[in-house]
Design a protein around this motif. Structure first.
Motif, PDB file in Angstrom:
ATOM      1  N   LEU A  37       0.812  -1.218   0.000  1.00  0.00           N
ATOM      2  CA  LEU A  37       0.000   0.000   0.000  1.00  0.00           C
ATOM      3  C   LEU A  37       0.845   1.267   0.000  1.00  0.00           C
ATOM      4  CD1 LEU A  37      -2.703  -1.038   2.653  1.00  0.00           C
ATOM      5  CD2 LEU A  37      -2.897  -1.096   0.163  1.00  0.00           C
ATOM      6  N   ALA A  38       2.026   1.219   0.582  1.00  0.00           N
ATOM      7  CA  ALA A  38       2.846   2.429   0.714  1.00  0.00           C
ATOM      8  C   ALA A  38       3.439   2.814  -0.635  1.00  0.00           C
ATOM      9  CB  ALA A  38       3.953   2.205   1.732  1.00  0.00           C
ATOM     10  N   PRO A  39       3.261   4.061  -1.073  1.00  0.00           N
ATOM     11  CA  PRO A  39       3.854   4.499  -2.342  1.00  0.00           C
ATOM     12  C   PRO A  39       5.361   4.681  -2.272  1.00  0.00           C
ATOM     13  CG  PRO A  39       2.730   6.321  -1.266  1.00  0.00           C
ATOM     14  CD  PRO A  39       2.426   5.102  -0.455  1.00  0.00           C
ATOM     15  N   GLN A  40       5.919   4.642  -1.076  1.00  0.00           N
ATOM     16  CA  GLN A  40       7.355   4.871  -0.909  1.00  0.00           C
ATOM     17  C   GLN A  40       7.858   4.034   0.257  1.00  0.00           C
ATOM     18  OE1 GLN A  40       9.007   8.334   1.469  1.00  0.00           O
ATOM     19  NE2 GLN A  40       9.382   9.126  -0.592  1.00  0.00           N
ATOM     20  N   ASN A  41       9.081   3.533   0.111  1.00  0.00           N
ATOM     21  CA  ASN A  41       9.730   2.910   1.263  1.00  0.00           C
ATOM     22  C   ASN A  41      10.403   4.038   2.047  1.00  0.00           C
ATOM     23  OD1 ASN A  41      11.280   1.592   3.153  1.00  0.00           O
ATOM     24  ND2 ASN A  41      12.110   0.087   1.727  1.00  0.00           N
ATOM     25  N   PRO A  42       9.810   4.465   3.155  1.00  0.00           N
ATOM     26  CA  PRO A  42      10.294   5.680   3.824  1.00  0.00           C
ATOM     27  C   PRO A  42      11.668   5.547   4.445  1.00  0.00           C
ATOM     28  CG  PRO A  42       8.658   4.566   5.169  1.00  0.00           C
ATOM     29  CD  PRO A  42       8.704   3.839   3.867  1.00  0.00           C
ATOM     30  N   TYR A  43      12.206   4.330   4.504  1.00  0.00           N
ATOM     31  CA  TYR A  43      13.505   4.146   5.119  1.00  0.00           C
ATOM     32  C   TYR A  43      14.548   3.649   4.115  1.00  0.00           C
ATOM     33  CZ  TYR A  43      11.130   5.257   9.342  1.00  0.00           C
ATOM     34  OH  TYR A  43      10.403   5.938  10.289  1.00  0.00           O
ATOM     35  N   ASP A  44      14.220   3.859   2.828  1.00  0.00           N
ATOM     36  CA  ASP A  44      15.190   3.653   1.768  1.00  0.00           C
ATOM     37  C   ASP A  44      15.714   5.031   1.368  1.00  0.00           C
ATOM     38  OD1 ASP A  44      16.717   3.004  -0.383  1.00  0.00           O
ATOM     39  OD2 ASP A  44      15.101   2.125  -1.578  1.00  0.00           O
ATOM     40  N   LEU A  45      16.940   5.338   1.746  1.00  0.00           N
ATOM     41  CA  LEU A  45      17.492   6.681   1.536  1.00  0.00           C
ATOM     42  C   LEU A  45      17.535   7.063   0.065  1.00  0.00           C
ATOM     43  CD1 LEU A  45      20.443   6.676   4.116  1.00  0.00           C
ATOM     44  CD2 LEU A  45      18.130   7.599   4.379  1.00  0.00           C
ATOM     45  N   ALA A  46      17.606   6.058  -0.812  1.00  0.00           N
ATOM     46  CA  ALA A  46      17.657   6.360  -2.240  1.00  0.00           C
ATOM     47  C   ALA A  46      16.343   6.941  -2.750  1.00  0.00           C
ATOM     48  CB  ALA A  46      18.013   5.103  -3.024  1.00  0.00           C
ATOM     49  N   GLN A  47      15.245   6.708  -2.031  1.00  0.00           N
ATOM     50  CA  GLN A  47      13.940   7.205  -2.453  1.00  0.00           C
ATOM     51  C   GLN A  47      13.583   8.554  -1.824  1.00  0.00           C
ATOM     52  OE1 GLN A  47      10.710   4.341  -2.315  1.00  0.00           O
ATOM     53  NE2 GLN A  47      12.124   2.612  -2.464  1.00  0.00           N
ATOM     54  N   LEU A  48      14.444   9.079  -0.970  1.00  0.00           N
ATOM     55  CA  LEU A  48      14.152  10.332  -0.276  1.00  0.00           C
ATOM     56  C   LEU A  48      14.870  11.498  -0.948  1.00  0.00           C
ATOM     57  CD1 LEU A  48      14.447   9.201   3.465  1.00  0.00           C
ATOM     58  CD2 LEU A  48      12.473   9.078   1.945  1.00  0.00           C
ATOM     59  N   ASP A  49      14.201  12.630  -0.923  1.00  0.00           N
ATOM     60  CA  ASP A  49      14.782  13.867  -1.451  1.00  0.00           C
ATOM     61  C   ASP A  49      14.583  14.960  -0.414  1.00  0.00           C
ATOM     62  OD1 ASP A  49      15.538  16.167  -2.826  1.00  0.00           O
ATOM     63  OD2 ASP A  49      14.769  15.421  -4.742  1.00  0.00           O
ATOM     64  N   ILE A  50      15.693  15.515   0.068  1.00  0.00           N
ATOM     65  CA  ILE A  50      15.612  16.522   1.117  1.00  0.00           C
ATOM     66  C   ILE A  50      14.859  17.766   0.660  1.00  0.00           C
ATOM     67  CG2 ILE A  50      17.752  17.682   0.532  1.00  0.00           C
ATOM     68  CD1 ILE A  50      16.463  16.877   4.071  1.00  0.00           C
ATOM     69  N   MET A  51      14.781  17.967  -0.659  1.00  0.00           N
ATOM     70  CA  MET A  51      14.056  19.115  -1.192  1.00  0.00           C
ATOM     71  C   MET A  51      12.546  18.971  -1.004  1.00  0.00           C
ATOM     72  SD  MET A  51      16.451  21.045  -2.121  1.00  0.00           S
ATOM     73  CE  MET A  51      15.510  22.315  -2.969  1.00  0.00           C
ATOM     74  N   GLN A  53      12.851  15.181   6.499  1.00  0.00           N
ATOM     75  CA  GLN A  53      13.777  14.470   5.633  1.00  0.00           C
ATOM     76  C   GLN A  53      13.187  14.152   4.257  1.00  0.00           C
ATOM     77  OE1 GLN A  53      15.542  11.069   7.646  1.00  0.00           O
ATOM     78  NE2 GLN A  53      15.275  12.051   9.634  1.00  0.00           N
ATOM     79  N   GLY A  54      11.985  14.669   4.006  1.00  0.00           N
ATOM     80  CA  GLY A  54      11.326  14.390   2.735  1.00  0.00           C
ATOM     81  C   GLY A  54      10.672  13.026   2.689  1.00  0.00           C
ATOM     82  N   ARG A  55      10.413  12.446   3.840  1.00  0.00           N
ATOM     83  CA  ARG A  55       9.816  11.115   3.920  1.00  0.00           C
ATOM     84  C   ARG A  55       8.302  11.224   3.854  1.00  0.00           C
ATOM     85  NH1 ARG A  55      12.790   8.151   8.328  1.00  0.00           N
ATOM     86  NH2 ARG A  55      12.033   9.923   9.519  1.00  0.00           N
ATOM     87  N   ASP A  56       7.661  10.417   2.997  1.00  0.00           N
ATOM     88  CA  ASP A  56       6.213  10.415   2.873  1.00  0.00           C
ATOM     89  C   ASP A  56       5.592   9.925   4.179  1.00  0.00           C
ATOM     90  OD1 ASP A  56       3.588  10.376   1.856  1.00  0.00           O
ATOM     91  OD2 ASP A  56       3.810   8.288   1.223  1.00  0.00           O
TER      92      ASP A  56
END
Length: 311
Positions: free
Chosen positions: A59-73, A96-99
């Motif tokens: 269900l999650a659109p993002q793995n919030p603890y995969d740093l490669a998927q995060l953007d600080i912007m 941290q830009g985490r969904d």
């Protein structure tokens, strides 16, 4: 001649009715829960939260603890805003830009896992000690219950803090700390119920048949101690989840690489006064719904399984 036949038929019918699923304890509990509006609401809420937690990777659109998927912007975006990548964040993002939606789903998995695992282990340990104390009696009972009294005299959070300071951070470490803080509640509950059951006629009959102590304890006494244990276990699961959230909020529970609702609330606490309320608000609401739902179920089970309940 016809009266004995009719009497035998009625007895046989009564035995069939007693053996039918409609009269089974589990079915009675389920029907009673469904008939209680608050318990039904709690069951639905907890059921939904457990399902979405289990299905978090789907269900999650993002793995919030995969740093490669995060953007600080994309940090601290409000709910409904769109990120640089074009992704719409339903509940916003943290610093941290985490969904947040994804983080809450993954955090639910950890919180529920910690609560259930610690409660199950504490239940096994506390039940064993409580049964041994009640059945052995004498000096063994006195020593074990004094240990329980000492354990219960200290605040649970203080004991957990001490153990985590020694063991360090991690899911396994916090489960150990929660087990240490909870086993005494189960031991006290089981001992009280077992003392009552050990004085009943069926226990004396089992002893007169020279049955082994193990058989008497686990086949006769323990099953009759289950109803109060279910109630206590339900309440302790909610307490374990709340205590884990408290410890993680203080920064000594789970590390930042392992999500939990308490850690998510802690991440946004410093931004509450700056207007970025959603970082702590949505994880806090989720934690509140989970704990209240479990407590509603526990309250209903306490009334349903109360042996003094009429009807």
């Amino acid at each position: 001649m016809s009266q004995p036949i009719e009497k035998a038929a009625s007895v046989h019918a009564g035995m069939e009715a007693a053996a039918s699923p409609a009269s089974s304890p589990l079915r009675r509990v389920v029907v009673s829960l469904l008939g209680d509006r608050l318990a039904l609401i709690g069951t639905i809420v907890v059921g939904i939260l457990v399902v979405v937690a289990v299905l978090a990777p789907v269900l999650a659109p993002q793995n919030p603890y995969d740093l490669a998927q995060l953007d600080i912007m994309d940090g601290r975006l409000a709910p409904g805003e769109q990120g640089i990548s074009g992704m719409t964040y339903l509940l916003g993002t943290d610093d941290q830009g985490r969904d947040l939606f994804s983080a809450i789903l993954y955090g639910l998995r950890t919180s529920i896992l910690v609560g259930l695992a610690s409660a199950a282990i504490a239940l096994a340990i506390g039940t064993s000690i409580g049964l041994l104390s009640a059945y052995a009696g004498g000096r063994a009972d006195a020593v074990l219950m004094r240990i329980v009294d000492i354990q219960l005299s200290f605040p649970a959070i203080l004991i957990a803090l001490i153990f985590l300071a020694i063991l360090g951070q991690g899911v396994d470490k916090i489960i150990i700390a929660l087990v240490v803080t909870q086993w005494a509640y189960y031991a006290r509950t089981v001992r009280g119920s077992a003392l009552v059951e050990s004085k009943r006629a069926y226990t004396d009959a089992a002893r007169s048949l020279a049955l082994s102590d193990r058989r008497i304890i686990f086949r006769h006494i323990l099953p009759n101690c289950v109803p109060p244990l279910i109630v206590v276990a339900t309440m302790r699961v909610a307490y374990a989840i709340m205590l884990e959230a408290t410890l993680s909020f203080l920064g000594i529970g789970l590390p930042v690489t392992e999500p939990s609702l308490g850690l998510l609330i802690s991440n946004g606490f410093e931004y509450l006064l700056s207007g970025d309320y959603w970082i702590s608000f949505f994880p806090g609401i989720t934690l509140l719904l989970l704990i209240v739902g479990i407590n509603l179920i526990g309250d209903a089970l306490r009334d349903i399984l109360n042996p003094r309940r009429e009807g």
